[in-house]
Design a protein around this motif. Structure first.
Motif, PDB file in Angstrom:
ATOM      1  N   LEU A   1     -10.824  10.695  -3.943  1.00  0.00           N
ATOM      2  CA  LEU A   1     -10.775   9.236  -3.909  1.00  0.00           C
ATOM      3  C   LEU A   1     -10.855   8.769  -2.460  1.00  0.00           C
ATOM      4  N   GLU A   2     -11.669   7.775  -2.246  1.00  0.00           N
ATOM      5  CA  GLU A   2     -11.778   7.232  -0.891  1.00  0.00           C
ATOM      6  C   GLU A   2     -11.840   5.711  -0.988  1.00  0.00           C
ATOM      7  N   THR A   3     -11.100   5.044  -0.127  1.00  0.00           N
ATOM      8  CA  THR A   3     -11.156   3.594  -0.076  1.00  0.00           C
ATOM      9  C   THR A   3     -11.612   3.180   1.318  1.00  0.00           C
ATOM     10  N   PRO A   4     -12.607   2.301   1.410  1.00  0.00           N
ATOM     11  CA  PRO A   4     -13.096   1.935   2.728  1.00  0.00           C
ATOM     12  C   PRO A   4     -12.063   1.126   3.514  1.00  0.00           C
ATOM     13  N   TYR A   5     -12.078   1.262   4.841  1.00  0.00           N
ATOM     14  CA  TYR A   5     -11.238   0.386   5.670  1.00  0.00           C
ATOM     15  C   TYR A   5     -11.856  -1.008   5.596  1.00  0.00           C
ATOM     16  N   PRO A   6     -11.075  -2.022   5.206  1.00  0.00           N
ATOM     17  CA  PRO A   6     -11.687  -3.336   4.941  1.00  0.00           C
ATOM     18  C   PRO A   6     -11.957  -4.128   6.220  1.00  0.00           C
ATOM     19  N   PRO A   7     -12.810  -5.149   6.115  1.00  0.00           N
ATOM     20  CA  PRO A   7     -13.086  -5.997   7.271  1.00  0.00           C
ATOM     21  C   PRO A   7     -11.929  -6.957   7.572  1.00  0.00           C
ATOM     22  N   GLN A   8     -11.944  -7.532   8.751  1.00  0.00           N
ATOM     23  CA  GLN A   8     -11.055  -8.635   9.138  1.00  0.00           C
ATOM     24  C   GLN A   8      -9.578  -8.249   9.177  1.00  0.00           C
ATOM     25  N   THR A   9      -9.307  -6.985   9.515  1.00  0.00           N
ATOM     26  CA  THR A   9      -7.902  -6.614   9.690  1.00  0.00           C
ATOM     27  C   THR A   9      -7.794  -5.547  10.766  1.00  0.00           C
ATOM     28  N   ALA A  10      -6.663  -5.569  11.474  1.00  0.00           N
ATOM     29  CA  ALA A  10      -6.320  -4.485  12.389  1.00  0.00           C
ATOM     30  C   ALA A  10      -4.991  -3.875  11.954  1.00  0.00           C
ATOM     31  N   SER A  11      -4.563  -4.191  10.740  1.00  0.00           N
ATOM     32  CA  SER A  11      -3.266  -3.718  10.264  1.00  0.00           C
ATOM     33  C   SER A  11      -3.303  -3.564   8.748  1.00  0.00           C
ATOM     34  N   TYR A  12      -3.989  -2.507   8.310  1.00  0.00           N
ATOM     35  CA  TYR A  12      -4.132  -2.261   6.879  1.00  0.00           C
ATOM     36  C   TYR A  12      -2.985  -1.367   6.425  1.00  0.00           C
ATOM     37  N   HIS A  13      -2.078  -1.916   5.631  1.00  0.00           N
ATOM     38  CA  HIS A  13      -0.814  -1.248   5.301  1.00  0.00           C
ATOM     39  C   HIS A  13      -0.830  -0.583   3.930  1.00  0.00           C
ATOM     40  N   HIS A  14      -0.128   0.548   3.853  1.00  0.00           N
ATOM     41  CA  HIS A  14       0.072   1.227   2.571  1.00  0.00           C
ATOM     42  C   HIS A  14       1.328   0.712   1.890  1.00  0.00           C
TER      43      HIS A  14
ATOM     44  N   GLY B   1       6.119  -3.251  -7.029  1.00  0.00           N
ATOM     45  CA  GLY B   1       6.775  -3.381  -5.738  1.00  0.00           C
ATOM     46  C   GLY B   1       6.904  -2.047  -5.027  1.00  0.00           C
ATOM     47  N   THR B   2       7.121  -2.124  -3.716  1.00  0.00           N
ATOM     48  CA  THR B   2       7.099  -0.912  -2.890  1.00  0.00           C
ATOM     49  C   THR B   2       8.437  -0.680  -2.198  1.00  0.00           C
ATOM     50  N   PRO B   3       8.833   0.585  -2.030  1.00  0.00           N
ATOM     51  CA  PRO B   3      10.059   0.871  -1.269  1.00  0.00           C
ATOM     52  C   PRO B   3       9.820   0.724   0.236  1.00  0.00           C
ATOM     53  N   ALA B   4      10.854   0.908   1.025  1.00  0.00           N
ATOM     54  CA  ALA B   4      10.764   0.712   2.470  1.00  0.00           C
ATOM     55  C   ALA B   4       9.844   1.738   3.123  1.00  0.00           C
ATOM     56  N   GLY B   5       9.359   1.389   4.312  1.00  0.00           N
ATOM     57  CA  GLY B   5       8.576   2.334   5.105  1.00  0.00           C
ATOM     58  C   GLY B   5       7.101   2.000   5.198  1.00  0.00           C
ATOM     59  N   VAL B   6       6.718   0.787   4.788  1.00  0.00           N
ATOM     60  CA  VAL B   6       5.301   0.420   4.856  1.00  0.00           C
ATOM     61  C   VAL B   6       4.822   0.466   6.300  1.00  0.00           C
ATOM     62  N   GLY B   7       3.522   0.708   6.455  1.00  0.00           N
ATOM     63  CA  GLY B   7       2.966   0.765   7.807  1.00  0.00           C
ATOM     64  C   GLY B   7       1.461   0.868   7.755  1.00  0.00           C
ATOM     65  N   PRO B   8       0.822   0.812   8.940  1.00  0.00           N
ATOM     66  CA  PRO B   8      -0.643   0.792   8.991  1.00  0.00           C
ATOM     67  C   PRO B   8      -1.257   2.178   8.844  1.00  0.00           C
ATOM     68  N   VAL B   9      -2.486   2.192   8.337  1.00  0.00           N
ATOM     69  CA  VAL B   9      -3.292   3.415   8.309  1.00  0.00           C
ATOM     70  C   VAL B   9      -4.524   3.208   9.179  1.00  0.00           C
ATOM     71  N   GLN B  10      -5.145   4.339   9.539  1.00  0.00           N
ATOM     72  CA  GLN B  10      -6.367   4.313  10.344  1.00  0.00           C
ATOM     73  C   GLN B  10      -7.498   4.954   9.542  1.00  0.00           C
ATOM     74  N   ARG B  11      -8.712   4.689   9.952  1.00  0.00           N
ATOM     75  CA  ARG B  11      -9.871   5.337   9.326  1.00  0.00           C
ATOM     76  C   ARG B  11      -9.708   6.857   9.416  1.00  0.00           C
ATOM     77  N   GLY B  12      -9.972   7.540   8.312  1.00  0.00           N
ATOM     78  CA  GLY B  12      -9.863   8.994   8.286  1.00  0.00           C
ATOM     79  C   GLY B  12      -8.513   9.514   7.834  1.00  0.00           C
ATOM     80  N   ASP B  13      -7.488   8.650   7.803  1.00  0.00           N
ATOM     81  CA  ASP B  13      -6.171   9.087   7.329  1.00  0.00           C
ATOM     82  C   ASP B  13      -6.239   9.485   5.857  1.00  0.00           C
ATOM     83  N   VAL B  14      -5.360  10.411   5.483  1.00  0.00           N
ATOM     84  CA  VAL B  14      -5.238  10.788   4.073  1.00  0.00           C
ATOM     85  C   VAL B  14      -3.836  10.405   3.592  1.00  0.00           C
ATOM     86  N   ILE B  15      -3.808   9.581   2.559  1.00  0.00           N
ATOM     87  CA  ILE B  15      -2.541   9.125   1.982  1.00  0.00           C
ATOM     88  C   ILE B  15      -2.271   9.928   0.715  1.00  0.00           C
TER      89      ILE B  15
END
Ligand code: MN
Length: 232
Positions: free
Chosen positions: A68-81, A202-216
């Motif tokens: 599974l791959e999801t593209p890094y979307p446009p118009q953001t510098a902080s795409y959070h999981h 809803g999500t538990p604590a610890g959200v944060g940004p990902v970068q291109r190429g990261d694997v979640i």
């Protein structure tokens, strides 16, 4: 009927039984774990739950699940999981009582509510809608949907997320401010829930940004896991 152009194919979630579950609508619960509410600067009081929506087509569950791959979307510098328990509705209902709410569940999955956090932050500050922050194309990669039949309901269990093998989010389903039956009961005051609706709880604590190429990688006890790579 003569279509002006061919209607879109529905979005399907792959199930653990090899069936395909047609996705109707996607509802998401905001701030449903106290520790996450606090990290977002909000009060974790038991205010009534609140909801936002995403298009069905934001759900991403194409085979093979290992790739599974999801593209890094446009118009953001902080795409959070945001890892979340996903509830799939199998039976319609309006003003569903809490004690009958589980009868409307078809199954459960592990999902991601990926978020353009910078845009959501601006929207919050300006009192604007969250749509461009939350309703992001391809932003809901979701693991295989596990039917209730033969597995039972999920009331507790560890929920966690790793980025490139490093643990970022941990929690327990039992720590939700609003339980799944309470969420279904409240949501169904506003909408007639329909078969095919998904609820991201809803999500538990610890959200944060990902970068291109990261694997979640995401896991919820008792459910198939989810592994997704952030594309270019
Ligand atoms: Mn969320």
């Amino acid at each position: 009927m003569t279509e002006v152009f061919p209607a879109k194919t529905p979005t399907y979630l792959k199930t653990t039984t090899g069936q395909d579950f047609p996705v109707n609508r996607v509802f998401c619960v905001g701030r449903n774990y106290a520790a996450h509410a606090r990290e977002m600067g909000a009060n974790p009081d038991r205010d009534p739950p609140f909801f936002f929506t995403k298009w069905a087509e934001t759900v991403l569950n194409s085979a093979p699940m290992d790739h599974l791959e999801t593209p890094y979307p446009p118009q953001t510098a902080s795409y959070h999981h945001e890892v979340e328990l996903v509830v799939a509705i199998g039976r319609m209902g309006f003003e569903i009582p809490v004690d009958g709410a589980e009868d409307h569940i078809w199954g459960y999955a592990t999902g991601l509510d990926m978020t353009r956090r910078d845009l959501q932050g601006v929207a919050k500050k300006m009192g604007r809608p969250w749509d461009t922050g939350k309703n992001v194309e391809n932003s809901c990669p979701t693991g295989r949907l596990q039917p209730l039949a033969g597995h039972g309901h999920i009331h507790a269990g560890a929920i966690s997320l790793q980025v490139n093998g490093e643990t970022r989010q941990t929690g327990d389903i039992a720590d939700m401010i609003w339980s799944v039956p309470e969420v279904i009961a409240d949501l169904s005051k506003f909408y007639t829930l329909q078969a095919g609706d998904l609820i991201f709880t809803g999500t538990p604590a610890g959200v944060g940004p990902v970068q291109r190429g990261d694997v979640i990688t995401c896991s919820i006890e008792g459910l198939p896991g989810l592994r997704v790579r952030i594309g270019a």
